[in-house]
Design a protein around this motif. Structure first.
Motif, short mmCIF file in Angstrom:
data_model
loop_
_atom_site.label_atom_id
_atom_site.label_comp_id
_atom_site.label_asym_id
_atom_site.label_seq_id
_atom_site.Cartn_x
_atom_site.Cartn_y
_atom_site.Cartn_z
N LYS A 13 8.99 5.19 14.06
CA LYS A 13 8.85 5.33 12.60
C LYS A 13 7.40 5.73 12.29
O LYS A 13 6.46 5.17 12.86
CB LYS A 13 9.18 4.02 11.91
CG LYS A 13 10.60 3.59 12.17
CD LYS A 13 11.27 3.36 10.86
CE LYS A 13 12.74 3.38 10.98
NZ LYS A 13 13.34 4.64 10.65
N ASP A 101 15.88 0.46 9.45
CA ASP A 101 15.55 1.60 8.57
C ASP A 101 15.43 1.14 7.12
O ASP A 101 14.50 1.55 6.41
CB ASP A 101 16.61 2.70 8.67
CG ASP A 101 16.64 3.38 10.03
OD1 ASP A 101 15.67 3.25 10.80
OD2 ASP A 101 17.66 4.06 10.31
N HIS A 102 16.36 0.31 6.69
CA HIS A 102 16.34 -0.21 5.32
C HIS A 102 15.05 -0.99 5.07
O HIS A 102 14.39 -0.81 4.04
CB HIS A 102 17.57 -1.09 5.07
CG HIS A 102 17.56 -1.80 3.76
ND1 HIS A 102 17.80 -1.14 2.56
CD2 HIS A 102 17.32 -3.10 3.44
CE1 HIS A 102 17.70 -2.02 1.57
NE2 HIS A 102 17.42 -3.21 2.08
N TYR A 104 12.15 -0.79 6.69
CA TYR A 104 11.02 0.16 6.70
C TYR A 104 10.95 0.94 5.38
O TYR A 104 9.90 1.01 4.75
CB TYR A 104 11.19 1.12 7.89
CG TYR A 104 10.13 2.19 7.98
CD1 TYR A 104 8.95 1.97 8.66
CD2 TYR A 104 10.33 3.44 7.38
CE1 TYR A 104 7.98 2.96 8.74
CE2 TYR A 104 9.38 4.43 7.46
CZ TYR A 104 8.20 4.18 8.15
OH TYR A 104 7.24 5.17 8.22
N ASP A 105 12.08 1.49 4.96
CA ASP A 105 12.12 2.29 3.73
C ASP A 105 11.74 1.45 2.51
O ASP A 105 11.06 1.94 1.60
CB ASP A 105 13.50 2.90 3.53
CG ASP A 105 13.85 3.95 4.57
OD1 ASP A 105 12.93 4.45 5.26
OD2 ASP A 105 15.04 4.27 4.71
N SER A 109 8.58 2.23 0.17
CA SER A 109 8.78 2.50 -1.27
C SER A 109 7.82 1.71 -2.15
O SER A 109 7.55 2.11 -3.27
CB SER A 109 10.23 2.20 -1.67
OG SER A 109 10.46 0.80 -1.76
N LYS A 116 1.71 6.41 0.62
CA LYS A 116 3.01 7.08 0.81
C LYS A 116 2.84 8.53 1.18
O LYS A 116 3.59 9.06 2.00
CB LYS A 116 3.83 7.00 -0.49
CG LYS A 116 4.68 5.78 -0.62
CD LYS A 116 5.65 5.97 -1.77
CE LYS A 116 5.61 4.78 -2.66
NZ LYS A 116 6.47 4.89 -3.81
N LEU A 121 8.27 11.62 6.83
CA LEU A 121 9.53 11.09 7.37
C LEU A 121 10.35 12.15 8.04
O LEU A 121 10.32 13.27 7.82
CB LEU A 121 10.34 10.43 6.24
CG LEU A 121 9.65 9.24 5.57
CD1 LEU A 121 10.50 8.74 4.43
CD2 LEU A 121 9.43 8.13 6.56
#
Length: 121
Positions: A13, A101-102, A104-105, A109, A116, A121
């Protein structure tokens, strides 16, 4: 095998770093200095594998209702963090990687715009 998959998935990531901020047994993955995954390596060695991940509060409750092996994270804000126990293989590796993934995202966010913008990505 699962530990290696988790490890590689996290390290792939963008802007991820591996740290040991609490002790030599708890591997923490961070993005831009913010935690998104915790792995208690001593428990993995003892056969009691788990991972703690950040989660949207409503989704966290859904997961806890659907899986006996997912609970509010010990020593963390249980509204936003889940621990997934992997001993009985209730959660597939595919689902586990999606939950990483959730997490990390979700952390990305909440980062300031400047940080950011540094993440591709």
């Amino acid at each position: 095998m699962v530990l290696e998959q988790i490890y590689q998935h996290c390290l792939n990531k963008p802007k991820t770093e591996e740290t040991f901020p609490f002790n030599q047994d708890t591997l923490v993955f961070k993005v831009c200095g913010k935690m998104y995954a915790l792995l208690p390596l001593d428990k993995w060695e003892a056969g009691d594998a788990s991972i703690t991940l950040k989660c949207d509060p409503e989704f966290a409750l859904q997961l806890r209702d659907n899986y006996d092996c997912i609970v509010g994270a010990y020593h963390m804000n249980k509204t936003h963090w889940n621990t997934i126990y992997l001993k009985d293989n209730q959660v597939s590796i595919k689902t586990l990687l999606e939950l990483i993934d959730h997490s990390y995202d979700l952390v990305v966010s909440k980062l300031p715009k400047k940080l950011k913008a540094t993440i591709t990505l």
